[in-house]
Design a protein around this motif. Structure first.
Motif, PDB file in Angstrom:
ATOM      1  N   LEU A  44       0.831  -1.204   0.000  1.00  0.00           N
ATOM      2  CA  LEU A  44       0.000   0.000   0.000  1.00  0.00           C
ATOM      3  C   LEU A  44       0.868   1.259   0.000  1.00  0.00           C
ATOM      4  O   LEU A  44       0.601   2.218  -0.722  1.00  0.00           O
ATOM      5  CB  LEU A  44      -0.945  -0.004   1.206  1.00  0.00           C
ATOM      6  CG  LEU A  44      -2.084  -1.019   1.141  1.00  0.00           C
ATOM      7  CD1 LEU A  44      -2.752  -1.166   2.503  1.00  0.00           C
ATOM      8  CD2 LEU A  44      -3.100  -0.621   0.074  1.00  0.00           C
ATOM      9  N   MET A  45       1.913   1.240   0.809  1.00  0.00           N
ATOM     10  CA  MET A  45       2.812   2.399   0.876  1.00  0.00           C
ATOM     11  C   MET A  45       3.494   2.664  -0.466  1.00  0.00           C
ATOM     12  O   MET A  45       3.779   3.818  -0.800  1.00  0.00           O
ATOM     13  CB  MET A  45       3.863   2.203   1.968  1.00  0.00           C
ATOM     14  CG  MET A  45       3.333   2.359   3.375  1.00  0.00           C
ATOM     15  SD  MET A  45       2.747   4.017   3.758  1.00  0.00           S
ATOM     16  CE  MET A  45       4.302   4.916   3.822  1.00  0.00           C
ATOM     17  N   SER A  46       3.717   1.638  -1.260  1.00  0.00           N
ATOM     18  CA  SER A  46       4.394   1.824  -2.548  1.00  0.00           C
ATOM     19  C   SER A  46       3.610   2.753  -3.463  1.00  0.00           C
ATOM     20  O   SER A  46       4.197   3.396  -4.333  1.00  0.00           O
ATOM     21  CB  SER A  46       4.645   0.476  -3.227  1.00  0.00           C
ATOM     22  OG  SER A  46       3.444  -0.055  -3.765  1.00  0.00           O
ATOM     23  N   GLY A  47       2.306   2.845  -3.279  1.00  0.00           N
ATOM     24  CA  GLY A  47       1.514   3.790  -4.045  1.00  0.00           C
ATOM     25  C   GLY A  47       1.214   5.056  -3.277  1.00  0.00           C
ATOM     26  O   GLY A  47       1.305   6.167  -3.815  1.00  0.00           O
ATOM     27  N   LEU A  48       0.866   4.905  -2.013  1.00  0.00           N
ATOM     28  CA  LEU A  48       0.442   6.062  -1.214  1.00  0.00           C
ATOM     29  C   LEU A  48       1.549   7.083  -1.013  1.00  0.00           C
ATOM     30  O   LEU A  48       1.283   8.294  -0.961  1.00  0.00           O
ATOM     31  CB  LEU A  48      -0.077   5.585   0.150  1.00  0.00           C
ATOM     32  CG  LEU A  48      -1.392   4.816   0.128  1.00  0.00           C
ATOM     33  CD1 LEU A  48      -1.653   4.150   1.476  1.00  0.00           C
ATOM     34  CD2 LEU A  48      -2.545   5.737  -0.254  1.00  0.00           C
ATOM     35  N   ILE A  49       2.786   6.639  -0.893  1.00  0.00           N
ATOM     36  CA  ILE A  49       3.895   7.540  -0.590  1.00  0.00           C
ATOM     37  C   ILE A  49       4.086   8.599  -1.680  1.00  0.00           C
ATOM     38  O   ILE A  49       4.593   9.692  -1.418  1.00  0.00           O
ATOM     39  CB  ILE A  49       5.206   6.745  -0.338  1.00  0.00           C
ATOM     40  CG1 ILE A  49       6.222   7.593   0.395  1.00  0.00           C
ATOM     41  CG2 ILE A  49       5.768   6.194  -1.634  1.00  0.00           C
ATOM     42  CD1 ILE A  49       5.862   7.888   1.814  1.00  0.00           C
ATOM     43  N   ASP A  50       3.656   8.292  -2.901  1.00  0.00           N
ATOM     44  CA  ASP A  50       3.757   9.256  -4.000  1.00  0.00           C
ATOM     45  C   ASP A  50       2.505  10.113  -4.148  1.00  0.00           C
ATOM     46  O   ASP A  50       2.462  10.995  -5.009  1.00  0.00           O
ATOM     47  CB  ASP A  50       4.038   8.529  -5.321  1.00  0.00           C
ATOM     48  CG  ASP A  50       5.421   7.884  -5.338  1.00  0.00           C
ATOM     49  OD1 ASP A  50       6.348   8.472  -4.749  1.00  0.00           O
ATOM     50  OD2 ASP A  50       5.546   6.792  -5.926  1.00  0.00           O
ATOM     51  N   LEU A  51       1.501   9.840  -3.319  1.00  0.00           N
ATOM     52  CA  LEU A  51       0.236  10.576  -3.414  1.00  0.00           C
ATOM     53  C   LEU A  51       0.045  11.595  -2.294  1.00  0.00           C
ATOM     54  O   LEU A  51      -0.585  12.632  -2.494  1.00  0.00           O
ATOM     55  CB  LEU A  51      -0.948   9.598  -3.399  1.00  0.00           C
ATOM     56  CG  LEU A  51      -1.026   8.607  -4.556  1.00  0.00           C
ATOM     57  CD1 LEU A  51      -2.136   7.587  -4.304  1.00  0.00           C
ATOM     58  CD2 LEU A  51      -1.247   9.336  -5.874  1.00  0.00           C
ATOM     59  N   VAL A  52       0.562  11.269  -1.120  1.00  0.00           N
ATOM     60  CA  VAL A  52       0.349  12.118   0.058  1.00  0.00           C
ATOM     61  C   VAL A  52       1.622  12.137   0.899  1.00  0.00           C
ATOM     62  O   VAL A  52       2.487  11.273   0.745  1.00  0.00           O
ATOM     63  CB  VAL A  52      -0.849  11.603   0.914  1.00  0.00           C
ATOM     64  CG1 VAL A  52      -2.155  11.679   0.134  1.00  0.00           C
ATOM     65  CG2 VAL A  52      -0.613  10.189   1.411  1.00  0.00           C
ATOM     66  N   PRO A  53       1.745  13.115   1.811  1.00  0.00           N
ATOM     67  CA  PRO A  53       2.925  13.132   2.689  1.00  0.00           C
ATOM     68  C   PRO A  53       3.025  11.830   3.496  1.00  0.00           C
ATOM     69  O   PRO A  53       2.017  11.185   3.789  1.00  0.00           O
ATOM     70  CB  PRO A  53       2.668  14.327   3.611  1.00  0.00           C
ATOM     71  CG  PRO A  53       1.717  15.189   2.858  1.00  0.00           C
ATOM     72  CD  PRO A  53       0.870  14.262   2.041  1.00  0.00           C
TER      73      PRO A  53
END
Length: 196
Positions: free
Chosen positions: A135-144
């Protein structure tokens, strides 16, 4: 003389039988004999391949984790954007093969048993870390990062909660409905963060 190639097939049949038996029973309170009968082999042969029932249960959980991991890697490789990566992981967890009643019941039984079994607890930690990382592999590029971490935890909790609801037959969420509920959370959260 044993037939060439039979051991992997028998192991797979025993694992599938274990999933089926656990799913029907809703717990790990199944016997090696019951599993062996479902697999169409003798209890002695089941013990030959796996030793004790606990070894078969651990192999069954590893099998479920391997299937889920393989599906996740395939979905992530096909994802084109960070947002697609998040959707891919959500969809994989609610794919028809993963969200079958017997598989859902097996996962719930593993969660319960992990409270007293160190090997199962370790396997569940592997699952949790892998889900979070994916999940972090996508979220980290979307939000802080702090928001990404909170969202990953919330998404994981929603996935686990929907599995519990499915296992308890409370509303019987269908795979697409379950995935849509989690996606609604993600979209709402992303819109709120973009507006702030």
């Amino acid at each position: 003389m044993p037939k060439v190639g039979m051991p992997p097939l028998r192991r797979k049949a025993l694992i599938n039988a274990a999933i089926s038996a656990i799913g029907d029973r809703g717990s790990l309170d199944v016997t090696m004999t019951e599993i062996a009968n479902r697999a169409g082999v003798s209890s002695a042969l089941a013990h030959h391949y796996f030793g004790a029932k606990d070894d078969l249960i651990q192999a069954t959980m590893r099998h479920l984790l391997t299937d889920l991991g393989r599906d996740a890697v395939g979905a992530l490789n096909a994802a084109e954007t960070p947002r697609d990566r998040v959707t891919a992981i959500i969809r994989v967890n609610f794919a028809v093969g993963q969200f079958r009643p017997e598989v859902v019941h097996a996962w719930l039984a593993f969660y319960v048993e992990a409270q007293k079994s160190a090997p199962l607890r370790r396997l569940l930690r592997v699952y949790s870390r892998r889900l979070y990382s994916n999940l972090m592999s996508g979220l980290i590029d979307l939000v802080p990062r702090p928001e990404a971490e909170r969202m990953a935890e919330a998404i994981a909790a929603m996935i686990d909660g929907l599995y519990i609801r499915r296992a308890l037959r409370d509303g019987l969420p269908r795979p697409l409905t379950a995935a849509a509920l989690v996606e609604d959370y993600v979209e709402t959260k992303l819109r709120m963060l973009a507006a702030s």
